[in-house]
Design a protein around this motif. Structure first.
Motif, PDB file in Angstrom:
ATOM      1  N   GLY A   1       5.131   7.810  -8.777  1.00  0.00           N
ATOM      2  CA  GLY A   1       4.265   8.935  -9.068  1.00  0.00           C
ATOM      3  C   GLY A   1       2.858   8.532  -9.450  1.00  0.00           C
ATOM      4  N   GLY A   2       2.661   7.264  -9.725  1.00  0.00           N
ATOM      5  CA  GLY A   2       1.361   6.769 -10.121  1.00  0.00           C
ATOM      6  C   GLY A   2       0.435   6.527  -8.941  1.00  0.00           C
ATOM      7  N   SER A   3      -0.751   6.013  -9.247  1.00  0.00           N
ATOM      8  CA  SER A   3      -1.775   5.786  -8.224  1.00  0.00           C
ATOM      9  C   SER A   3      -2.371   4.395  -8.369  1.00  0.00           C
ATOM     10  CB  SER A   3      -2.893   6.817  -8.354  1.00  0.00           C
ATOM     11  OG  SER A   3      -2.414   8.134  -8.183  1.00  0.00           O
ATOM     12  N   LEU A   4      -2.839   3.882  -7.255  1.00  0.00           N
ATOM     13  CA  LEU A   4      -3.592   2.634  -7.229  1.00  0.00           C
ATOM     14  C   LEU A   4      -4.675   2.758  -6.172  1.00  0.00           C
ATOM     15  CD1 LEU A   4      -0.818  -0.148  -7.309  1.00  0.00           C
ATOM     16  CD2 LEU A   4      -2.493   0.328  -9.096  1.00  0.00           C
ATOM     17  N   ARG A   5      -5.745   2.016  -6.355  1.00  0.00           N
ATOM     18  CA  ARG A   5      -6.781   1.936  -5.329  1.00  0.00           C
ATOM     19  C   ARG A   5      -7.005   0.483  -4.966  1.00  0.00           C
ATOM     20  NH1 ARG A   5     -13.191   3.574  -5.074  1.00  0.00           N
ATOM     21  NH2 ARG A   5     -13.399   1.682  -6.327  1.00  0.00           N
ATOM     22  N   LEU A   6      -6.810   0.202  -3.704  1.00  0.00           N
ATOM     23  CA  LEU A   6      -7.044  -1.133  -3.178  1.00  0.00           C
ATOM     24  C   LEU A   6      -8.451  -1.220  -2.602  1.00  0.00           C
ATOM     25  CD1 LEU A   6      -3.675  -1.763  -1.283  1.00  0.00           C
ATOM     26  CD2 LEU A   6      -4.210  -2.104  -3.709  1.00  0.00           C
ATOM     27  N   SER A   7      -9.041  -2.388  -2.729  1.00  0.00           N
ATOM     28  CA  SER A   7     -10.363  -2.641  -2.165  1.00  0.00           C
ATOM     29  C   SER A   7     -10.311  -3.866  -1.281  1.00  0.00           C
ATOM     30  CB  SER A   7     -11.394  -2.868  -3.277  1.00  0.00           C
ATOM     31  OG  SER A   7     -11.491  -1.765  -4.128  1.00  0.00           O
ATOM     32  N   CYS A   8     -11.205  -3.911  -0.311  1.00  0.00           N
ATOM     33  CA  CYS A   8     -11.262  -5.051   0.605  1.00  0.00           C
ATOM     34  C   CYS A   8     -12.706  -5.279   1.010  1.00  0.00           C
ATOM     35  CB  CYS A   8     -10.399  -4.780   1.827  1.00  0.00           C
ATOM     36  SG  CYS A   8     -10.581  -6.010   3.140  1.00  0.00           S
ATOM     37  N   ALA A   9     -13.149  -6.512   0.897  1.00  0.00           N
ATOM     38  CA  ALA A   9     -14.508  -6.862   1.282  1.00  0.00           C
ATOM     39  C   ALA A   9     -14.503  -8.255   1.874  1.00  0.00           C
ATOM     40  CB  ALA A   9     -15.431  -6.799   0.072  1.00  0.00           C
TER      41      ALA A   9
END
Length: 127
Positions: A15-23
């Motif tokens: 039910g939780g959230s995460l935000r992935l980043s890529c550079a």
């Protein structure tokens, strides 16, 4: 090809959230599209989402439509994956990928189309 660096993975409850980043690591480079793939234990790498750089077209695997959102910041040459309502079956290593070549629709789903990859970031969703 250029090395990509992912960040933002971790452990979260269902039910939780995460935000992935890529550079890109080091110099920036021109890409046509960037994408996220994931690989769960014992399974093949699977397409999650992709976004074209100029047109902003987005593509999603059916399993994540309405749950994940891919976006990009052209100025930072960075792509994001916002993951919401996470489920235990979303547990996997998530990989960022980039291609300099045109793709559209399901053509963007093929991992062989992408020449640059990150090392992966682990996402663990507990019930």
């Amino acid at each position: 090809q250029v090395q990509l660096v992912e960040s933002g993975g971790g452990s979260v409850q269902a039910g939780g959230s995460l935000r992935l980043s890529c550079a890109p690591s080091g110099r920036s480079f021109k890409t046509y599209a960037m994408a996220w793939f994931r690989q769960a234990p014992g399974k093949e790498r699977a397409f999650v989402a992709a976004i074209t750089w100029s047109g902003g077209s987005t593509y999603y695997a059916d399993s994540v439509k309405g749950q994940f959102t891919i976006s990009r910041d052209n100025a930072k040459n960075t792509v994001y994956l916002q993951m919401s309502s996470l489920k235990p079956e979303d547990t996997a290593v998530y990989y960022c990928a980039a291609t300099q070549y045109y793709c559209s629709g399901s053509g963007c789903y093929d991992p062989l189309w992408y020449g640059s990859w990150g090392q992966g970031t682990q996402v663990i969703v507990s019930s």
